[in-house]
Scaffold this active site. Structure first.
Site, PDB file in Angstrom:
ATOM      1  N   GLU A  87       0.877  -1.332  -0.152  1.00  0.00           N
ATOM      2  CA  GLU A  87      -0.330  -0.231   0.163  1.00  0.00           C
ATOM      3  C   GLU A  87       0.543   1.223  -0.329  1.00  0.00           C
ATOM      4  OE1 GLU A  87      -3.037   0.503  -0.201  1.00  0.00           O
ATOM      5  OE2 GLU A  87      -3.515  -1.544  -0.332  1.00  0.00           O
ATOM      6  N   GLU A 118       7.678 -22.381   8.073  1.00  0.00           N
ATOM      7  CA  GLU A 118       7.339 -21.092   9.105  1.00  0.00           C
ATOM      8  C   GLU A 118       9.022 -21.492  10.234  1.00  0.00           C
ATOM      9  OE1 GLU A 118       4.744 -20.530  12.532  1.00  0.00           O
ATOM     10  OE2 GLU A 118       3.928 -20.178  11.076  1.00  0.00           O
TER      11      GLU A 118
END
Length: 306
Positions: A87, A118
């Protein structure tokens, strides 16, 4: 990082006493419960305000010096980092490399769960090497439960390269230690759905990232008042917003604002400076560059000379 095989004691894994009859609630009761529990996110942000403020200062200074901001996470935490980074270019007209989101498993993990990835400490360290992190950069490790090996690997590797490190987690320091220059703890308590950190932990993490990126961009002069004067004019909606910003901050009508915007190369900040000082685009651009792109500083400097 604590060597944790048993995680039941972690705040994010504990059972929420307020939702033990979750499967028996009506739709309205579900909404009311979520609404009540989400209030904890505001308290968590308030509890970490000093660390968040320090992080804003560190990030803005790093970006001012030509450094980069990296968000590193896995699962929901990684997706939120990628979202916030994505953004920044349309909102603040930043180059894509200035703020980057890194998620364990890469782009595929954005749309398909890759939780097993992960667990690899070395992958986190490797990604830091691949991005050629330097002492000018800031690396923000995001891990709700505080134990994600991928994130710890990235933070440790970043620290080795003398980059500034920031940790964001939702567990108290007594439960999990994280090696970072700034340690942000967002304590929202147990989730409504036990262990589902995409809920309150995810919400408060997004709030924190909003604060960090927007705060840093404000300090970089990419905002005037509360207007996004560095908005990238790339579609009709943003073109309309650019025109409204110019109209609101000047005495111009929409047609005049459009003409000014075009003469500025569709740069709202430059257009405003051109109008306020009565200068051409080249002169305005030079003045902005002199003041590191800060419109208010450029305007104040010109006023002091008059």
């Amino acid at each position: 990082m604590n060597n944790l095989e048993e995680r039941g004691h972690l705040l994010t894994e504990q059972i929420n006493p307020n939702s033990q009859n979750l499967d028996q609630l009506s739709s309205l009761e579900l909404v009311e419960l979520f609404n009540a529990e989400d209030a904890q996110t505001l308290k968590a942000i308030a509890g970490a305000k000093l660390e968040l403020a320090k992080a804003i200062e560190v990030i803005s200074e790093a970006l001012r010096q030509g450094g980069r901001l990296f968000y590193v996470g896995a699962g929901t935490s990684g997706r939120l980092g990628v979202l916030d980074a994505a953004e920044c270019p349309p909102t603040f007209c930043t180059p894509p490399e200035m703020v980057q989101g890194i998620i364990a498993g890469g782009a595929q993990a954005l749309i398909r769960s890759s939780e097993d990835l992960e667990d690899k400490l070395e992958d986190g360290a490797s990604i830091i090497a691949q991005r050629e992190i330097t002492p000018l950069d800031v690396v923000v490790g995001i891990t709700a439960g505080g134990t994600t090996p991928f994130v710890h690997g990235a933070l440790m590797a970043a620290k080795t390269r003398r980059a500034t490190t920031i940790a964001i987690s939702c567990v108290p320091v007594e439960q999990v230690s994280i090696e970072a220059d700034i340690d942000i703890r967002l304590l929202t308590g147990p989730e409504i759905l036990a262990g589902s950190t995409r809920l309150k932990a995810g919400t408060v993490t997004k709030m924190a990232l909003n604060i960090l990126s927007t705060g840093a961009m404000v300090q970089l002069g990419k905002v005037y008042g509360n207007r996004m004067i560095d908005v990238a004019v790339t579609n009709r909606k943003l073109h309309d917003r650019a025109l409204r910003i110019i109209q609101d901050l000047t005495d111009l009508n929409r047609t005049e604002a459009g003409s000014l915007l075009e003469r500025s190369g569709r740069q709202v900040k430059l257009a405003l400076l051109m109008h306020s000082l009565g200068v051409d685009a080249e002169t305005g651009a030079h003045l902005l560059a002199t003041h590191h792109g800060n419109l208010r500083a450029a305007l104040n400097s010109a006023l002091l000379k008059d």
